[in-house]
Design an enzyme around this catalytic site. Sequence first.
Site, PDB file in Angstrom:
ATOM      1  N   LYS A  42     -21.329 -28.369  27.581  1.00 14.55           N
ATOM      2  CA  LYS A  42     -21.769 -29.297  26.534  1.00 14.55           C
ATOM      3  C   LYS A  42     -22.791 -30.293  27.044  1.00 14.55           C
ATOM      4  O   LYS A  42     -23.694 -30.685  26.309  1.00 14.55           O
ATOM      5  CB  LYS A  42     -20.571 -30.055  25.937  1.00 14.55           C
ATOM      6  CG  LYS A  42     -19.724 -29.190  25.016  1.00 14.55           C
ATOM      7  CD  LYS A  42     -18.866 -30.052  24.103  1.00 14.55           C
ATOM      8  CE  LYS A  42     -18.096 -29.190  23.128  1.00 14.55           C
ATOM      9  NZ  LYS A  42     -17.205 -29.976  22.280  1.00 14.55           N
TER      10      LYS A  42
ATOM     11  N   LYS B  87     -19.621 -17.429  22.709  1.00 16.21           N
ATOM     12  CA  LYS B  87     -18.565 -17.811  21.763  1.00 16.21           C
ATOM     13  C   LYS B  87     -19.169 -18.190  20.406  1.00 16.21           C
ATOM     14  O   LYS B  87     -20.222 -18.822  20.360  1.00 16.21           O
ATOM     15  CB  LYS B  87     -17.828 -19.011  22.372  1.00 16.21           C
ATOM     16  CG  LYS B  87     -16.609 -19.461  21.640  1.00 16.21           C
ATOM     17  CD  LYS B  87     -16.034 -20.721  22.274  1.00 16.21           C
ATOM     18  CE  LYS B  87     -16.842 -21.958  21.957  1.00 16.21           C
ATOM     19  NZ  LYS B  87     -16.217 -23.228  22.291  1.00 16.21           N
TER      20      LYS B  87
ATOM     21  N   LYS C 245     -19.577 -23.935  16.227  1.00 16.41           N
ATOM     22  CA  LYS C 245     -20.228 -24.717  15.171  1.00 16.41           C
ATOM     23  C   LYS C 245     -21.482 -25.394  15.705  1.00 16.41           C
ATOM     24  O   LYS C 245     -22.302 -25.862  14.943  1.00 16.41           O
ATOM     25  CB  LYS C 245     -19.261 -25.715  14.530  1.00 16.41           C
ATOM     26  CG  LYS C 245     -18.403 -26.513  15.457  1.00 16.41           C
ATOM     27  CD  LYS C 245     -17.211 -27.133  14.707  1.00 16.41           C
ATOM     28  CE  LYS C 245     -16.060 -27.440  15.635  1.00 16.41           C
ATOM     29  NZ  LYS C 245     -14.811 -27.699  14.998  1.00 16.41           N
TER      30      LYS C 245
END
Length: 345
Positions: free
Chosen positions: A121, A204, A207
């Site tokens: 992230k 993966k 969102k």
Amino acid sequence: MTAAATARFSPRVFSGIQPSGGLTLGNYLGALKRFVETQNAGIESVYCIVDMHAITVWQDPAKLRHATRELAAGFIAAGIDPERSILFNQSQVSAHVELGWIFTCVARLGWMNRMTQFKDKAGKNAEAASLGLYAYPALMAADILAYHATHVPVGEDQKQHVELTRDIAAKFNHDYGVEFFPIAEPVIEGAATRVMSLRDGTKKMSKSDPSDQSRINLTDSADDIAQKIRRAKTDAEPLPEIPQALEGRPEARNLVNIYAALAGVSPEQVLADFAGQGFAAFKPRLAELAVSVLAPISAEMGRLMADPAEIDRILGRGAERAEAIARPILERTYEIVGMVRSRRA
Ligand code: TYM
């Protein structure tokens, strides 16, 4: 170790989902659908909309409020009964952040440095990431342990965080010479523990992927769902007879797993029905199945969102019930740690 470590705790399930953006098929199959099964099996379940986690990356306030209510609607539309389960948003129960701070002092920097999700992230510019994004797994440990939860249903991507929760519980118990926190078990089961992107079977479904074509959102229309599945990346081979033969075909494996999870059958069973057929035959059947499962959920979410005051009431009531469990556990934790607690209630 695990059976003994949780033996004196009655079974309690805790899990959470971030209200950052909408719900994806990955969230539904990897988490939400399984929460409903757990609830329906009669196990005491606490489900949390983790708004404090969401702000570890920038959230527009109006969108965050909307996403929190929409996620609550998603839980209920998928089958979570807010009377049987406890459903609330994290910021309404301050025990999470209070215990989170204590666990920030238990967790070691070396442990946090191993968290792969932070690396993913934060990306290349980790210096610009928030301190919260780095500390986040300690807050997640607090979410779970504030309820003395014994089981944590999650998708594969959260396994490392639940393992960190176990390490934090064990270190706390060891350092203070108590057996206070259970060593919670991750529960990662079923055909869809890691739903992959429709554009790249090695990534993966998420969102936060910039391409909306990579994911199915619970709020997508039937046409959008059918179109995304029709355009999903695949290969030119027909489907094999056994799942082992999907090795090296990540996109094909992903669609078979999605079909299995949506239909509530095993990948073996899906292949028994479709072996020898190509994607031109399989994709329309998958689209039909996906729409038949998701359209009613999406319609119900829309209906619930028409009455946001009712959603807020449900979350408020859930937070009161959550607080009643978490507060005494937190107070006992303060006592164990040595804090003077002399304020009158
Ligand atoms: P979050 O919000 O990213 O995802 C919520 C749940 O959905 C699962 N999931 C998936 N499962 C299968 N395939 C996918 N592609 C996929 N994408 C997401 C996740 O594994 C998760 O179970 N840190 C957590 C939220 C959290 C939490 C907790 C979870 C905070 N505190 C305490 C359990 C217990 C998160 O960011 O999940």
